[in-house]
Design an enzyme around this catalytic site. Structure first.
Site, mmCIF file in Angstrom:
data_model
loop_
_atom_site.group_PDB
_atom_site.id
_atom_site.type_symbol
_atom_site.label_atom_id
_atom_site.label_comp_id
_atom_site.label_asym_id
_atom_site.label_seq_id
_atom_site.Cartn_x
_atom_site.Cartn_y
_atom_site.Cartn_z
ATOM 1 N N SER B 147 1.294 -1.349 -0.646
ATOM 2 C CA SER B 147 -0.051 0.158 0.637
ATOM 3 C C SER B 147 0.741 1.451 -0.072
ATOM 4 O O SER B 147 1.531 1.637 -0.900
ATOM 5 C CB SER B 147 -0.958 0.090 0.922
ATOM 6 O OG SER B 147 -1.760 0.694 0.791
ATOM 7 N N ASP B 223 -9.848 -5.680 -2.837
ATOM 8 C CA ASP B 223 -9.710 -4.433 -2.056
ATOM 9 C C ASP B 223 -10.511 -3.029 -1.883
ATOM 10 O O ASP B 223 -10.604 -2.709 -2.944
ATOM 11 C CB ASP B 223 -8.119 -3.970 -3.410
ATOM 12 C CG ASP B 223 -6.946 -3.523 -1.907
ATOM 13 O OD1 ASP B 223 -7.971 -2.877 -1.538
ATOM 14 O OD2 ASP B 223 -5.963 -3.730 -1.853
ATOM 15 N N HIS B 256 -6.954 -6.368 1.428
ATOM 16 C CA HIS B 256 -5.772 -5.295 0.748
ATOM 17 C C HIS B 256 -5.566 -5.822 2.373
ATOM 18 O O HIS B 256 -4.360 -5.308 2.762
ATOM 19 C CB HIS B 256 -6.328 -3.843 1.461
ATOM 20 C CG HIS B 256 -5.743 -3.157 1.246
ATOM 21 N ND1 HIS B 256 -4.823 -2.347 -0.071
ATOM 22 C CD2 HIS B 256 -4.815 -1.879 2.230
ATOM 23 C CE1 HIS B 256 -4.307 -1.534 0.572
ATOM 24 N NE2 HIS B 256 -4.207 -1.175 1.826
#
Lengths: 277, 277
Positions: B147, B223, B256
């Site tokens: 991320s 995600d 995620h």
């Protein structure tokens, strides 16, 4: 018996999910985590119940042990309950080793604990019933745990070899009646009469066992709690005397943490899978 | 440059350790974690630097990704720094995506951030110098992240292909100048002039890249941040135009979380190991 889904995460082709339900045995809302391997989308799979140690919730093992990779390969579901009843109405204590997060997998008989602290019945009866009603699992069950949860796995397994195919533990409290953690908790939950403690002591239960439920234990040699709290030699002595089929490995240099569990969890899952088939 | 050991845990035959040191670049005390595989007791090993995402510390990846099992097999060390400067004297913000835990791996130029928020220089210069001075590692380095950390890995790698053998990312922010997380952070840390932002945007950097540093990305299709924040199609478009050697896999149903990272970290480590040899 209804359950409410709290989270779902795809993991190794299967699903990690958390649920909440109202426990009739514990008389409070409880949370558990389940890992359903990819095979569970097409057939029923056996279940390994994992009992965590002091201060843990349903999350520690699922997030830190690296077990789902192997469970996905072997086609075994994993269920991780919380370590005690929880909530504002549930008796608690400021210490980490008593009250919430420290249920010791027993049925408390003493006030103020007995109203909710019935983890033995929860793990043995209510939780498997719930799991087998709601998920694609068989009635093949195994039991494992860490530290306080290792104590839970050994004691519940030794008393109910009919309910489980195999038991394993990391760093278990094998002789709680003779260590500070156990003596403190048992005095509070069960009272001062030590006769009541014997039903929750793995060494005492193995002495009386007429079963040969396979038991596999890993213990780190650098575990800070080894000498005062865990004392695996007490269980080894009983197993030798009884010729009980106990496998206990002392792992050089490993401590009490999930880094230790992660290192050897694959061996435990393969051990259970060989008995769950 | 002195470092203070905070914890040591044996894991998969090697050692997971945490250290604290006074960072000259960040002007505060910083913590990092290192995994030294068993091979490091006999020879120098290459290093994978892992950059974590928003809200993380040095602990998340080491505890949740299951990476040490594979690092031990491959003989690769892993170093995980914190995600920002820390401490009472370090500027902060109540939001999770700005300030402490959200350093965005850049050198801030704006008040109040510029006094400590120099994570780009910390990751590129100070940390490897520290690691190579104190541990049995070679100068073979790779870079990976998740991320915000994927953004860090891509941008630092694309600007310094001489310093790294390979880069990989899970769910990276590939085009921060065009997403809310990036726009908010860059406005605060770099000011309102968007020209200054281009040096920290993976898409912009790939457009100008004259290198062929191998890049490998995994992105989950489920995600929650995919459409608004991550937008991997922007990087795919640049890679196609430039014929850049980018491998980007869309993983069906994954989100995620670290459950996603744990599922595919083995592929990333093997990718890096193939370039670190």
């Amino acid at each position: 018996m209804t359950i409410e889904n709290i989270s779902s995460n795809k993991c190794f082709g299967g699903w990690h999910k958390q649920y909440q339900h109202q426990s009739r045995v514990l008389n409070c809302a409880m949370r558990f985590a389940i890992y359903l391997p990819p095979q569970a989308s097409e057939q029923k799979v056996p279940v390994l119940y994992w009992l965590s140690g002091l201060t843990c919730t349903d999350e520690n093992f699922m997030q830190k042990a690296g077990a789902m990779r192997i469970a996905a390969e072997l086609g075994v579901a994993i269920v991780a309950p919380d370590t005690s009843p929880r909530g504002g109405e549930v008796a608690d204590d400021a210490a980490y080793d008593l009250g919430q997060g420290a249920g010791f997998y027993l049925n408390a008989t003493q006030a103020p604990w007995q109203a909710h602290y019935q983890m033995y019945d929860y793990v043995r009866d209510e939780l498997p019933e719930l799991i087998e009603n709601h998920f694609p699992v068989t009635e093949s069950r195994s039991l494992a745990g860490h530290s306080m949860g290792g104590h839970g796995a050994l004691t519940i397994g030794l008393k109910h070899p009919d309910l489980y195919r195999s038991v394993s533990a990391f760093s278990p409290i094998v002789n709680p009646i003779n260590c500070p953690w156990g003596q403190k908790a048992f005095t509070q939950y069960l009272g001062k009469n030590r006769d009541a403690w014997l039903a929750y002591d793995a060494c005492e239960l193995m002495k009386q066992a007429s079963c040969d439920l396979p038991i596999f234990i890993d213990q780190g040699s650098s575990d800070n709690f080894l000498e005062e709290q865990l004392r695996p030699e007490a269980l080894i002595a009983v197993a030798k005397e009884k010729e009980y089929p106990l496998i206990l490995r002392l792992q050089e240099g490993y401590d009490h943490s999930y880094f230790f569990i992660a290192t050897f969890i694959e061996d435990h899952l393969r051990f259970h899978a060989s008995h769950l088939v």
